[in-house]
Every structure is written in C-alpha cells, then in structure tokens.
Design an enzyme around this catalytic site. Structure first.
Site, PDB file in Angstrom:
ATOM      1  N   SER A 140       1.303  37.193  59.303  1.00 19.48           N
ATOM      2  CA  SER A 140       0.284  37.107  60.187  1.00 19.48           C
ATOM      3  C   SER A 140       0.895  36.777  61.276  1.00 19.48           C
ATOM      4  O   SER A 140       1.825  35.820  61.253  1.00 19.48           O
ATOM      5  CB  SER A 140      -0.630  35.910  59.610  1.00 19.48           C
ATOM      6  OG  SER A 140      -1.788  35.818  60.604  1.00 19.48           O
ATOM      7  N   TYR A 153      -3.050  27.297  57.126  1.00 20.72           N
ATOM      8  CA  TYR A 153      -2.937  28.697  57.127  1.00 20.72           C
ATOM      9  C   TYR A 153      -1.727  29.328  58.047  1.00 20.72           C
ATOM     10  O   TYR A 153      -0.677  29.897  57.212  1.00 20.72           O
ATOM     11  CB  TYR A 153      -4.221  29.521  57.298  1.00 20.72           C
ATOM     12  CG  TYR A 153      -4.059  30.998  57.256  1.00 20.72           C
ATOM     13  CD1 TYR A 153      -3.673  31.814  56.234  1.00 20.72           C
ATOM     14  CD2 TYR A 153      -3.757  31.741  58.786  1.00 20.72           C
ATOM     15  CE1 TYR A 153      -3.808  33.046  56.300  1.00 20.72           C
ATOM     16  CE2 TYR A 153      -3.721  32.974  58.658  1.00 20.72           C
ATOM     17  CZ  TYR A 153      -3.519  33.744  57.420  1.00 20.72           C
ATOM     18  OH  TYR A 153      -3.325  35.145  57.372  1.00 20.72           O
TER      19      TYR A 153
END
Length: 240
Positions: A140, A153
């Site tokens: 990501s 995250y």
C-alpha cells in the site's frame, strides 16, 4: 505454472486471480471467510475454460498455511507464482495513539506482515524448483507515505516493503516484488464510495484506480524476468 492468490476471491485478489487464469495458469484461491466469493471466482475461471480451486486457510496461522500449501500441491501441482494479497485494516485517526492498542498492532502485523511470510515460506521449495518462480506482495502507498487508515496499518505495510526486499535476496533467483496501490474502491470503502471518488479525483490522472489496474501491474511483475526487489506504485499519481 500454478498460481496461488491469498484472499483471491474479492477485490484486488479476485482481479489478480482472473488475470493469472487468463494466462493459462491454474489458480488456487485462498479464503478465510469469503467462501462464496472464492467459489464464484473459481466458477468464473472455469466458465472461461480455465482451472481453479478454492482453498480455506487462516493465513495468520502457520499450520493452516502449510496445510493449504499441501492441498494446492495435491490438487494443482507446485506453486510457481504467489500473490500475497490477503490484508486487513482497522480504521483509526492517525493521531489516535491510544486507539492503537496492542490488539490492533497484533492484528495488523499478523495479517499484513506475518501472513505473507508464512505463505512464502510454505511454498519456498516450490518456487525454488520452478523455472521462473515469482512472488508479488500487495502492499500500500500507506507503507511509503506513513499515512493511511491507521498508524499500525501504515507501519505493517512499511514492514512488508522490507520483507519484500529481504526475500528477494533470500530466495534469488526466485523474483520477489511488490505492488503498492493507492486508493482502490474495494469493499473496504463500502458506504464511503463518494468520499473515495472525491479523493481519487485529486490524483494527477483524475481517475479511479481499479482492481484491474493493480492486477495488470501484478501480471507485469510476474512475467518480467529481469525485475526483483522492487515496489511498483499504482495510484494514478496520488503520491506525486
């Protein structure tokens, strides 16, 4: 030529499963809870003349992962292409340090870091025995920018970048790369699609990045024999 895609029944994983099947590869689609989605992807591949199976696994559990790998070998043969797509997030404001509890940290690291490690290790001998073994991790841009749906995250995805580079060295000549998508309107954005499209419109290309866009980048890395240890950003210019 068997391909294994973790979390391969939904979103980006599904797009990767279908793209790999179109190249003629048998595809194993792992799932934990999304049995119906995985079976649907298998049926779609079969209807197009391909071969696919759905395999259940908890990719955060090493024993479950090893059982999955054995099942894939038995049904389709050794794994030559691995896409570590399964991931998770817990939305939290970045500044909410107290909200980033130990449980949240453990969950993010288990799914986004340890799961790719377990799965890659479980099929490492298959990959080494292949003519051109390849691993693609789905990261990501949060791991590059330090922002995203939560601090744990973002850090877990940053750790995945490091794992990608270290595995590229440890497994060579097996190729290990990563695709880092920007905002993609998967089910993680359910109920917030308008907000997602608004954010997408701020990217340079002024378009939504789709699961198929990400799958094209994955396929490119799988099929390019001269690329390893790299992170390819697919975000429409969001981070420029």
């Amino acid at each position: 030529m068997t391909a294994l895609v973790t979390g391969g029944g939904t979103g980006i994983g599904r797009a990767c499963s279908l793209a790999l099947a179109r190249t003629g590869r048998p595809v194993a689609i792992s799932y934990r809870r999304s049995s119906d989605d995985a079976q649907s992807a298998v049926a779609e591949i079969a209807s197009a003349g391909g071969r696919a199976v759905a395999v259940h696994a908890d990719v955060t559990d090493d024993a479950s992962v090893r059982a999955m790998a054995a099942s894939v070998r038995e049904q389709l043969g050794p794994v030559e292409v691995l896409v570590n797509n399964a991931g998770a997030t817990v939305p939290l404001p970045l500044e909410d340090l107290d909200g980033a509890t130990d449980d949240v940290w453990r969950q993010m690291l288990a799914v986004n870091l340890m799961a790719p490690w377990y799965v890659t290790r479980a099929v490492a001998d298959d990959l080494r025995g292949a003519d051109d073994g390849a691993v693609v991790n789905i990261g990501s841009i949060a791991g590059l920018t330090g922002t995203g749906s939560s601090l744990p995250y973002a850090v877990s995805k940053s750790a995945l970048h490091g794992l990608t580079r270290s595995l590229a060295r440890a497994l060579a000549p097996v190729r290990v790369n990563e695709v880092a998508p920007g905002l993609v309107l998967t089910r993680w954005w359910a109920g917030q699609e308008d907000r997602g499209r608004e954010l997408s419109s701020a990217a340079l290309l002024d378009r939504e990045t789709t699961p198929d866009d990400v799958a094209r980048a994955v396929l490119g890395l799988v099929e390019n024999p001269a690329v390893t240890g790299q992170t390819v950003v697919v975000d429409g210019g969001q981070t420029l």
